[in-house]
Design an enzyme around this catalytic site. Structure first.
Site, PDB file in Angstrom:
ATOM      1  N   CYS A 198       0.791  -1.270   0.019  1.00 31.50           N
ATOM      2  CA  CYS A 198       0.033   0.097   0.041  1.00 31.50           C
ATOM      3  C   CYS A 198       0.848   1.181   0.068  1.00 31.50           C
ATOM      4  O   CYS A 198       2.230   1.000   0.054  1.00 31.50           O
ATOM      5  CB  CYS A 198      -0.923  -0.073   1.098  1.00 31.50           C
ATOM      6  SG  CYS A 198      -0.225   0.268   2.761  1.00 31.50           S
ATOM      7  N   CYS A 247       3.720   1.768   2.463  1.00 31.97           N
ATOM      8  CA  CYS A 247       5.021   1.098   2.195  1.00 31.97           C
ATOM      9  C   CYS A 247       5.804   1.885   1.498  1.00 31.97           C
ATOM     10  O   CYS A 247       7.092   1.873   1.666  1.00 31.97           O
ATOM     11  CB  CYS A 247       4.616  -0.200   1.620  1.00 31.97           C
ATOM     12  SG  CYS A 247       3.631  -1.499   2.676  1.00 31.97           S
ATOM     13  N   ASP A 254       9.436  28.740 -31.242  1.00 31.41           N
ATOM     14  CA  ASP A 254      10.440  28.951 -31.865  1.00 31.41           C
ATOM     15  C   ASP A 254      10.120  29.046 -33.651  1.00 31.41           C
ATOM     16  O   ASP A 254       9.146  28.231 -33.730  1.00 31.41           O
ATOM     17  CB  ASP A 254      11.608  27.967 -31.554  1.00 31.41           C
ATOM     18  CG  ASP A 254      12.735  28.274 -32.405  1.00 31.41           C
ATOM     19  OD1 ASP A 254      13.255  29.328 -32.685  1.00 31.41           O
ATOM     20  OD2 ASP A 254      13.408  27.217 -32.940  1.00 31.41           O
ATOM     21  N   ASP A 292      13.658  23.542 -30.936  1.00 30.93           N
ATOM     22  CA  ASP A 292      14.425  22.515 -31.096  1.00 30.93           C
ATOM     23  C   ASP A 292      15.742  22.689 -31.270  1.00 30.93           C
ATOM     24  O   ASP A 292      16.599  21.809 -31.229  1.00 30.93           O
ATOM     25  CB  ASP A 292      14.001  22.184 -32.453  1.00 30.93           C
ATOM     26  CG  ASP A 292      14.640  22.911 -33.716  1.00 30.93           C
ATOM     27  OD1 ASP A 292      14.500  24.239 -33.389  1.00 30.93           O
ATOM     28  OD2 ASP A 292      15.267  22.646 -34.620  1.00 30.93           O
ATOM     29  N   ASP A 313      17.494  27.286 -27.980  1.00 28.65           N
ATOM     30  CA  ASP A 313      16.131  27.377 -27.508  1.00 28.65           C
ATOM     31  C   ASP A 313      16.263  26.888 -25.672  1.00 28.65           C
ATOM     32  O   ASP A 313      15.330  26.673 -25.215  1.00 28.65           O
ATOM     33  CB  ASP A 313      15.290  26.670 -27.931  1.00 28.65           C
ATOM     34  CG  ASP A 313      14.851  26.986 -29.444  1.00 28.65           C
ATOM     35  OD1 ASP A 313      14.748  28.258 -29.726  1.00 28.65           O
ATOM     36  OD2 ASP A 313      14.740  26.371 -30.473  1.00 28.65           O
TER      37      ASP A 313
END
Length: 829
Positions: free
Chosen positions: A109, A112, A523, A720, A724
């Protein structure tokens, strides 16, 4: 350093919890230890502290008593830098850590998970510890100069859990085995409980209408015999975990079930001897209903993680290595089959039609169509020829390919996807932290409440069976599992859905951030545009230099760069002589420079030329190209501009549709670029973006987002390139294109493995749905416990009803989490 009066663990004074008990001041490492210490003394079990065998060194001595063979674990250990990235090479300036993924058995559970994370995080030398409740996988990072792996594993074993080496295939086998085991135990319990109910109904009727004493005793004995297998076979996992927890003084969900069902069972045996009512049906139905809930929960977690299982199954185990590319005398190549783990970078791999591509690489020979749908989500086969990239795990369809390995087993795109999905499932959104804090104290608190309830009823004059049944109701109705499941299962379903679409999530907290977005910033190059620019024209300003020379110098410099515009110049110069480049330097957002063929060459924007002090810039030659959306790059050496390279890049086919879709969600949209104002405005206009910022350096991109977020906007940055990366890191949600640079992808919170901008509105919508589901789950978990526990204390709920309600509570969280899988409607959240 202080020492806990309960567990003897040493800890810093800032974490101390003090309590006055029986006139003496005690110190504890946490509220959990204080609660257990109080409970033990309240129950008259204080002799425990006199009889235990711990010496003065505390828990550390207990660790040494459990020997664990670490050999199976060693091969899974990896070197990690301080920021959590895989360490490469021998860079001495980086702080090195060790990291491992292990499977922790016996987790039942959420408490734990809480205990394991707390014990590990408080261990000196452990830098990071996270346990995934859905998969029971733990990721642990430690400083090898302070602590070793053997002591970490012993620490886990010392609190009653079993660490095992982790592998995807073994994990899924264990999940399936656990589900089968639960099904058999539930089937057994269900069958016997149904038979038991026949005799229970007869006994209940006899209590009201009278029953022969011999027949009553017979029915009670039969009920006892039917209940014994339910308790000691079907309920054995609960019993084992309770005993294990008792040895380590950690009480979890199984403790509540065992005490509740066990009390009813033992009390019923006592009632047989005294002639009172028996409650064997209560004991059996508690076990049966809880097993039903556990089975549904386990099955749901297994279904939710099917994507990882499917991805793991894509990994071929062997590869056909081309030993010599030169044809042999017999007219055939020498091929050797090796395990994928033995393949090195630079090896040549032969892939026949119908075979899976084992690793990432570059095709050097052959032509074929490849199915990458399971990895990228792209449904159409993709043609691969010489020079094209191939992804490990994709399926070669019709032709034979030979490719050069560029990434080994643990570095491939597929391995990265699996790791990222698992990381996202392990990382917890901020909203889960409150639930985690409560789970740690939940079970001890319920045990105390149940005990006080029984005492209170007895003191008020209630019968023993009434007091006991009420106490049992309190025990079995409490549900920490719904709290523990509220977030992990929703995150599991969310990451499964996004990865199946080709969106790689790098953290569970991205759900919360994406659900609150107000602004999306794109971008330009490689994001709004296709990122496949081509050299359209060369404008020569130097009559003494021919076109080929201009192209050779520019291509030589750009061959060292990663920028997509540079790739257009390199492609145009294919077959031309390239020079050796030295003193290369890239200025993000501006250009590149270096020493080429005895001269210092500078390539970049007009602003970069001015910054470098280059003369000979034209006045208006570039305007006509820029107004058409083209990018103009200048080349100069010896401080004089020699030429302008006109680079043409087209807008992505889906960009206009994606921008329109995002706008329909009432989100603001803008574009930011390092390109000049005219080109940037032209591309933005074609894409349907009204707001565009041009000539922005990486720092300016970051500052623009920083300013927007300071004004209260929640910004997603989509990019990309290297330039950036600062903006991706600064934004609330950074989204990198899958074909972007490694630095951009490492800086982002999510990656579009399939470069389709239409996935962005899908991602925003499913994030909103997932976050709403998480909030609903947590609200329900709190609401259920706040309402149901007082009802149980008041004696309104019978234990069987309480057990059913507890199972239903977890089931509701499971069903609600699976709602994330429902189809996403466009333009609706």
């Amino acid at each position: 350093m202080l020492k806990c009066d309960h567990c003897l663990l040493t800890f810093p004074e800032r974490d101390a919890v003090y309590a006055d008990l029986n006139g003496q001041k005690h110190v504890f490492c946490c509220n959990g230890c204080r609660g257990i210490y109080t409970l033990i003394h309240a129950e008259g079990l204080s002799d425990f502290y006199k009889k235990r065998k711990w010496d003065d060194t505390g828990i550390e001595s207990l660790l040494l008593s459990k020997e664990i063979d670490i050999k199976p674990f060693v091969e899974h250990v990896r070197d990690i830098t301080e920021n959590g990235q895989v360490a490469i090479g021998n860079r001495q300036e980086e702080k090195r850590y060790k990291e491992i993924d292990i499977f922790i058995d016996n987790i039942r559970c959420a408490s734990c998970v809480w205990l394991n994370e707390r014990i590990l995080s408080r261990t000196e030398g452990v830098d990071y510890a996270r346990v995934n409740y859905a998969t029971h996988k733990a990721r642990i990072r430690w400083d090898p100069e302070i602590i070793g792996l053997d002591n970490i594993l012993k620490r886990i074993a010392s609190i009653g859990y079993n660490p095992k080496p982790y592998s995807e295939s073994e994990q899924f086998k264990r999940q399936h085995a656990e589900a089968r085991d639960l099904l058999v135990r539930f089937g057994t319990a269900g069958f016997l409980s149904s038979q038991l109910m026949i005799y229970s109904v007869a006994l209940y009727a006899g209590y009201f209408q009278g029953i022969d004493s011999n027949l009553k005793l017979l029915f009670e004995i039969i009920s006892l015999l039917l209940t014994i297998p339910v308790i000691f076979y079907s309920g054995m996992p609960f019993l084992k975990n309770t005993l294990r927890g008792l040895r380590n003084l950690h009480f979890n969900m199984d403790s509540l079930i065992t005490v509740g069902a066990g009390s009813a069972f033992v009390f019923s045996i006592y009632q047989i001897a005294t002639g009172g009512k028996v409650y064997f049906d209560t004991a059996a139905m508690i076990i049966t209903l809880i097993l039903l809930g556990r089975y549904i929960e386990t099955t749901a977690k297994g279904k939710a993680s099917e994507t990882i299982e499917r991805l793991s199954g894509l990994r071929p185990r062997e590869a056909s290595i081309v030993i010599d590319c030169v044809q042999s005398e017999t007219g055939s190549r020498e091929i050797k089959t090796l395990p994928v783990s033995s393949v090195q970078k630079g090896n040549l791999i032969l892939v026949k039609p119908g075979e899976k591509i084992p690793l990432d690489g570059i095709v050097i020979e052959g032509e074929s169509e490849v199915d990458e749908s399971i990895i990228t989500g792209e449904s159409k086969p993709i043609l691969k020829t010489s020079g094209d990239e191939v992804i490990g795990g994709s399926l070669n369809l019709y032709g034979t390919l030979v490719f050069e390995v560029k990434k080994t087993e643990n570095e491939t795109v597929l391995s990265g996807i699996i790791r990222a999905v698992e990381d996202a499932q392990a990382r917890k959104p901020r909203i889960q932290r409150l639930a985690d804090r409560i789970v740690g104290y939940f079970v001890p608190a319920i045990l105390v409440i149940a005990f006080l309830t029984v005492i209170g009823y007895l003191l008020s004059g209630a019968s023993a069976h009434r007091a006991l049944m009420t106490g049992i109701s309190v025990l079995v109705i409490a549900c920490p599992c719904s709290l523990g499941l509220a977030t992990p299962l929703a995150v599991l379903v969310f990451t499964t859905m996004t990865s199946s679409k080709g969106i790689l999530i790098r953290g569970g907290e991205v759900i919360e951030n994406a659900s609150r977005l107000t602004h999306v910033m794109f971008d330009k190059t490689g994001t709004i545009t296709a990122g496949k620019p081509a050299l359209k024209e060369i404008v020569n300003f130097d009559p003494d230099t021919d076109r080929d020379s201009l192209l050779s110098v520019a291509a030589s410099i750009e061959s060292v760069s990663e920028h997509s515009i540079g790739h257009a110049i390199i492609e145009a110069a294919r077959g031309s002589k390239l020079f050796t480049v030295s003193d290369f330097k890239a200025v993000p957002g501006r250009g590149v420079k270096g020493a080429v063929d005895g001269k210092i060459a500078v390539i970049g924007s007009m602003a970069f030329m001015r910054e470098e002090g280059c003369s000979g810039l034209p006045d208006n030659d570039a305007v006509q190209f820029e107004e058409a959306g083209d990018t103009v790059v200048y080349a100069a050496w010896d401080k004089k501009v020699r030429a302008a390279f006109v680079i043409s890049d087209v807008i992505r086919e889906e960009a206009i549709e994606a921008v329109k879709d995002i706008g329909g969600m009432n989100l603001n949209i803008s574009m930011i670029s390092g390109d000049n104002r005219t080109t940037t405005a032209s591309i933005a206009s074609k894409a349907g973006i009204g707001n565009a910022l041009s000539e922005a350096s990486p720092v300016m991109k970051k500052e623009a987002i920083e300013e927007m977020q300071r004004r209260g906007y929640k910004v997603m940055m989509v990019g990309d390139g290297i330039n950036d990366a600062p903006a991706l890191t600064e934004s609330s949600v950074g989204m990198a294109m899958g074909r972007g640079t490694d630095i951009a992808m490492e800086s982002a919170d999510a990656v579009l493995v399939r470069n389709d901008l239409r996935l962005i509105p899908y991602f925003i919508r499913i994030s909103g749905r997932a976050y709403a589901v998480i909030k609903q789950n947590i609200f329900w978990a709190f609401f259920y416990n706040i309402i149901s526990i007082p009802l149980a204390v008041a004696g309104i709920l019978h234990p069987i009803i309480a057990a059913g309600a507890m199972a239903a509570s977890s089931l509701l969280v499971v069903v609600n989490s699976l709602r994330i899988k429902m189809p996403i409607e466009r333009r609706t959240l």
